[in-house]
Scaffold this active site. Structure first.
Site, PDB file in Angstrom:
ATOM      1  N   TYR A 130      -5.520 -11.420   2.992  1.00 55.31           N
ATOM      2  CA  TYR A 130      -4.138 -11.531   3.507  1.00 55.31           C
ATOM      3  C   TYR A 130      -3.972 -10.977   4.916  1.00 55.31           C
ATOM      4  CZ  TYR A 130      -3.737  -6.680   1.763  1.00 55.31           C
ATOM      5  OH  TYR A 130      -3.939  -5.359   1.499  1.00 55.31           O
ATOM      6  N   GLU A 131      -4.993 -10.264   5.423  1.00 53.23           N
ATOM      7  CA  GLU A 131      -4.903  -9.762   6.796  1.00 53.23           C
ATOM      8  C   GLU A 131      -5.042 -10.902   7.807  1.00 53.23           C
ATOM      9  OE1 GLU A 131      -7.385  -6.190   7.373  1.00 53.23           O
ATOM     10  OE2 GLU A 131      -7.087  -5.792   5.237  1.00 53.23           O
TER      11      GLU A 131
ATOM     12  N   MET B  84      -5.439  -8.529  -5.263  1.00 50.78           N
ATOM     13  CA  MET B  84      -5.596  -9.298  -4.020  1.00 50.78           C
ATOM     14  C   MET B  84      -6.962  -9.070  -3.369  1.00 50.78           C
ATOM     15  SD  MET B  84      -1.857  -8.413  -2.377  1.00 50.78           S
ATOM     16  CE  MET B  84      -0.412  -8.238  -3.436  1.00 50.78           C
ATOM     17  N   SER B  85      -7.954  -8.748  -4.156  1.00 56.71           N
ATOM     18  CA  SER B  85      -9.258  -8.441  -3.545  1.00 56.71           C
ATOM     19  C   SER B  85     -10.396  -8.816  -4.488  1.00 56.71           C
ATOM     20  CB  SER B  85      -9.326  -6.945  -3.210  1.00 56.71           C
ATOM     21  OG  SER B  85      -9.387  -6.173  -4.395  1.00 56.71           O
TER      22      SER B  85
ATOM     23  N   SER C 272      -7.598   0.172  -3.062  1.00 57.00           N
ATOM     24  CA  SER C 272      -6.376   0.976  -2.979  1.00 57.00           C
ATOM     25  C   SER C 272      -6.346   1.960  -4.129  1.00 57.00           C
ATOM     26  CB  SER C 272      -5.127   0.107  -3.103  1.00 57.00           C
ATOM     27  OG  SER C 272      -5.198  -0.994  -2.275  1.00 57.00           O
TER      28      SER C 272
ATOM     29  N   HIS D   7       3.792  -0.516  -3.034  1.00 57.66           N
ATOM     30  CA  HIS D   7       2.440  -0.051  -2.726  1.00 57.66           C
ATOM     31  C   HIS D   7       2.312   1.462  -2.907  1.00 57.66           C
ATOM     32  CE1 HIS D   7      -1.532  -0.273  -1.064  1.00 57.66           C
ATOM     33  NE2 HIS D   7      -1.233   0.479  -0.032  1.00 57.66           N
TER      34      HIS D   7
ATOM     35  N   ALA E 197      -7.174  -1.684  -7.239  1.00 60.77           N
ATOM     36  CA  ALA E 197      -5.951  -1.417  -7.997  1.00 60.77           C
ATOM     37  C   ALA E 197      -5.432  -2.763  -8.465  1.00 60.77           C
ATOM     38  CB  ALA E 197      -4.924  -0.740  -7.105  1.00 60.77           C
TER      39      ALA E 197
ATOM     40  N   HIS F 271      -5.544   3.890  10.925  1.00 64.72           N
ATOM     41  CA  HIS F 271      -5.947   3.980   9.519  1.00 64.72           C
ATOM     42  C   HIS F 271      -7.182   3.133   9.244  1.00 64.72           C
ATOM     43  CE1 HIS F 271      -1.948   5.671   9.221  1.00 64.72           C
ATOM     44  NE2 HIS F 271      -2.313   6.208   8.086  1.00 64.72           N
TER      45      HIS F 271
ATOM     46  N   ASN G 281       0.217  -0.654 -12.393  1.00 63.10           N
ATOM     47  CA  ASN G 281       1.587  -1.085 -12.739  1.00 63.10           C
ATOM     48  C   ASN G 281       1.530  -2.259 -13.697  1.00 63.10           C
ATOM     49  OD1 ASN G 281       0.635  -2.315  -9.953  1.00 63.10           O
ATOM     50  ND2 ASN G 281       1.970  -3.844 -10.917  1.00 63.10           N
TER      51      ASN G 281
ATOM     52  N   HIS H 172      -8.874  -7.333   3.564  1.00 58.37           N
ATOM     53  CA  HIS H 172      -8.324  -8.281   2.591  1.00 58.37           C
ATOM     54  C   HIS H 172      -8.079  -9.639   3.238  1.00 58.37           C
ATOM     55  CE1 HIS H 172      -7.195  -4.317   0.956  1.00 58.37           C
ATOM     56  NE2 HIS H 172      -7.277  -4.888  -0.225  1.00 58.37           N
TER      57      HIS H 172
HETATM   58  N1  HPA Z   1      -0.249  -7.530  -8.031  1.00 57.01           N
HETATM   59  C1  HPA Z   1      -1.166  -7.718  -7.053  1.00 57.01           C
HETATM   60  N2  HPA Z   1      -1.911  -6.740  -6.554  1.00 57.01           N
HETATM   61  C2  HPA Z   1      -1.743  -5.506  -7.062  1.00 57.01           C
HETATM   62  C3  HPA Z   1      -0.816  -5.240  -8.085  1.00 57.01           C
HETATM   63  C4  HPA Z   1      -0.029  -6.307  -8.592  1.00 57.01           C
HETATM   64  O1  HPA Z   1       0.814  -6.144  -9.501  1.00 57.01           O
HETATM   65  N3  HPA Z   1      -0.901  -3.904  -8.346  1.00 57.01           N
HETATM   66  C5  HPA Z   1      -1.851  -3.409  -7.532  1.00 57.01           C
HETATM   67  N4  HPA Z   1      -2.372  -4.361  -6.746  1.00 57.01           N
END
Ligand code: HPA
Length: 237
Positions: free
Chosen positions: A60-61, A176-177, A3, A212, A88, A35, A200, A58
């Protein structure tokens, strides 16, 4: 490319071919209609050929761990020897990390509860993320920090209590990856480099809720820097 990293792909070199995942066997159907990801063959300025995966599956899918690592195993079968995994991530150390900074993954903590290997496959994970490749990135950018990446399954972001736990456990980044792909790549004998983009401060470490869109926005804003970094690194591999 995780991401927020897709815009950086354009800096890698000349696209030679592009194939939607949907046209390749074994890849999961796109999570969001219209997408779907794609794989791009790129020729670098230095004359190297890269397989660039724009998008990933991912855990989670909910389509299973084999789909998550299918791109890695496909690349291995195609003869790829080095994998660069990008993502990310939320920063667990806002004291020292800044939004928009890349962080080299030095190691990981797999809290997904999943593993791409089954059976008596006791693979050594002492050095998942190659020291040689990390040293090479430090030559390109001496300012880049290293950190331990923790993976949760998602798709929810974490609670502040979970983030406090992960800081205590020694994590520096949360996402998450990446970890399942890194394991599959090591199983296939590939050398792995992992780079997180801090998008973040993790949940509860700032006053802001997580979303997101903010993750993607940081990716767009840093695309030139991340693309430049990757381009320099791949030509030295
Ligand atoms: N947590 C989980 N996955 C993420 C985050 C987060 O804060 N930021 C970007 N991907």
């Amino acid at each position: 490319m995780g991401s927020g990293w897709a815009p950086a792909a354009d800096a890698l070199g000349e696209p030679v071919a592009e194939v939607p995942f949907a046209d390749l066997p074994g890849f999961a159907p796109p999570a969001v209609a219209g997408h779907g990801g794609k794989v791009r063959v790129v020729r670098t300025d230095g004359g190297r050929h890269l397989l660039v995966f724009l998008g990933r599956t991912h855990l989670y899918e909910g389509v299973g761990v084999e789909k998550v690592v299918h791109g890695i195993r496909t690349a291995a079968e195609a003869g790829v020897r080095t994998v660069v995994l990008t993502n990310a991530a939320g920063g667990l150390r806002p004291e020292t990390q800044h939004v928009g900074d890349p962080v080299l993954i030095s190691d990981h903590i797999n809290m997904t509860g999943a593993n791409p290997l089954t059976g008596t496959r006791f693979l050594d994970l002492t050095e998942v993320y190659s020291k040689r490749l990390r040293a090479l990135v430090h030559e390109v950018d001496p300012t880049i920090a290293e950190g331990v990446y923790v993976a949760f399954r998602g798709p929810t972001y974490e609670t502040p209590a979970e983030i406090r736990m992960l800081r205590t456990l020694g994590g520096d980044l949360i996402g998450m990856s990446t970890v399942l792909e890194a394991i599959a790549a090591r199983e296939a004998g590939m050398e792995v480099l992992g780079i997180s983009l801090v998008t973040n401060p993790a949940a509860g470490l700032s006053d802001e809720p997580l979303n997101h869109e903010e993750v993607l926005e940081v990716g767009r804003a840093t695309a030139a820097r991340m693309g430049g970094l990757l381009a320099k690194v791949v030509d030295r591999l």
